[in-house]
Design a protein around this motif. Structure first.
Motif: not given
Lengths: 281, 173
Positions: B70-73, B76-77, B128, B131-134, B136-137, B141, B145
């Motif tokens: 997950s490069l960068g995520m 950043a966090a 994190y 950023i990760e979900s962008w 999506f959820y 949710w 999470k």
């Protein structure tokens, strides 16, 4: 003067922070299509190696379970063998040679999962076969229990598979009973559940109905198990049903998978481009 | 002061390996991730300069990213946490408290550590997962999470701290 220096010092830290964050977001942006991460080929070979060692040592702990599933897999493959062929009938000749009447459509390569993730919104699986073993991008991946995903990137010895549990994964699936087909994708809430849409409302769908691959794409053969209907939503404002499907493959404990190679893919692609050219005229 | 470098280097690699080989492979539920690598950032000495905190946090985050794909995520966090850590420490520390150089759960006490880790993990995992979900959820949710993962990670981290920290006061008596 001292205050000025102190102010600049604080300011300098903020600039350092912002530029490092900028660097991180640049990486994320570069990485967002995932393909780019494999530009760091060497880097991935290293982490791939670490994971391979780890998977090898972990493999011993689950030998019993793996044996069971391999036995079941053998039975499954025997059953599937007939479906890997299409029969060529030629009216003008009567062909007696049984081998000449069929054309192999699919071959399977077995591979071992060396890394699996289910906790992200874009999950990928790494397998221990790569370009050197004939794996190419855009090949389907299945396990004994159902579909798993699609190869998205290949290095010399490893491949990355976009898991079915990935927000970018789409596959065409159908109801085994009635042959109506729709789009299948992950809804992100559970790791054993996907969503099937675009099934018309007049179709009778019951809880427990089997969902299989449609065979319309070159990724998967027809009638590969995906899962069973868990819940059906019929919203009055929509023309289509939304169906929650319980996956048959346990994405959490994958160890052996099969990469599907469609042998007539090129021929179909030639046909495809011919049709598109025809449409343009 | 002499043992600061080796102990932090060892901690870096042990936490990294434990994170990527064990805790990121549990996969209990898609809404539940366990992250213990922030212990490294939170255990650095109090007198670490802020720029060094940021650089070390970024290194830790990117190393985790490197293995989890997950490069960068995480980078950043973790960087955000490293940047905010001195402020966090000064806010939650009572005025005039005489702390040792290293954070130690036996010295500062469980209450201080619980607040310290809760805020820190909320910052790190909140950023994190966002950023990760962008997107999506949906928000509900995402919040579930973050809360689930943060709570579990804090409990496991504090448990690990108790397991691996030596009580320095006991040695003096």
């Amino acid at each position: 003067m001292y205050n000025l220096v102190r102010f600049l010092l604080r300011f300098w830290l903020l600039i350092l922070f912002l530029s490092l964050e900028g660097f991180c977001f640049y990486l994320i942006y570069q990485n967002s299509k995932f393909h780019q991460v494999f530009l760091y080929n060497k880097a991935n070979e290293i982490s791939g190696n670490v994971y391979l060692q780890y998977a090898a040592s972990k493999g011993y702990l689950s030998l019993g379970r793996v044996n069971d599933s391999l036995a079941r897999e053998n039975a499954f493959l025997r059953e599937k063998a007939m479906e890997s062929f299409i029969y060529l009938k030629n009216e003008e000749h009567t062909i007696t040679d049984s081998t000449a009447t069929k054309l192999q459509l699919f071959t399977y390569k077995d591979a071992k999962v060396i890394r699996n993730s289910v906790n992200q919104s874009a999950n990928y699986i790494y397998i221990d076969k790569g370009a050197s073993m004939g794996i190419k991008e855009q090949m389907g991946v299945i396990s004994a229990k159902g579909i798993v995903g699609q190869v998205v990137k290949v290095t010399e010895h490893y491949s990355a598979v976009m898991s079915i549990l990935n927000r970018n994964f789409r596959v065409s699936a159908k109801l085994k009973k009635s042959n109506f087909f729709g789009q299948l994708f992950w809804s992100g809430k559970r790791i054993d559940e996907v969503r099937l849409e675009e099934i018309p409302k007049h179709v009778n769908v019951h809880v427990g109905d089997t969902i299989v691959t449609s065979g319309y794409s070159v990724l998967f053969p027809e009638n590969i198990m995906i899962g069973r209907v868990r819940k059906v939503y019929a919203q009055p404002e929509k023309n289509f049903l939304e169906i929650d499907v319980q996956l048959s493959a346990d994405m959490n404990s994958l160890s052996h998978v099969y990469v599907v190679n469609h042998l007539q893919k090129q021929e179909l692609e030639i046909l495809d481009s011919a049709v598109i050219n025809q449409a343009k005229k | 002061m002499s043992g600061v470098f080796p102990i932090n280097i060892i901690r870096f690699f042990l936490l990294l390996l434990a994170q990527v080989l064990f805790f990121s492979n549990i996969h209990a539920h898609p809404l539940l991730d366990v992250y213990i690598y922030p212990i490294f950032i939170l255990s650095l000495p109090f007198n670490t300069p802020r720029w060094l905190l940021m650089v070390l946090s970024l290194m830790m985050g990117l190393s985790v990213d490197f293995f989890l794909g997950s490069l960068g995520m995480h980078g950043a966090a973790a960087l955000l946490l490293g940047f905010l850590r001195p402020n966090l420490v000064s806010i939650i520390t009572p005025k005039g408290a005489d702390f040792e150089i290293n954070p130690n759960i036996y010295v500062q006490g469980i209450m201080w550590f619980a607040i310290y880790y809760s805020v820190a993990y909320l910052i790190l995992l909140g950023s994190y997962f966002s950023i990760e979900s962008w997107g999506f959820y949906n928000l509900f949710w995402l919040v579930i999470k973050i809360l689930l993962s943060t709570t579990t990670s804090i409990l496991i981290s504090i448990f690990l701290l108790y397991l691996f920290t030596t009580d320095k006061r006991r040695r003096h008596t």
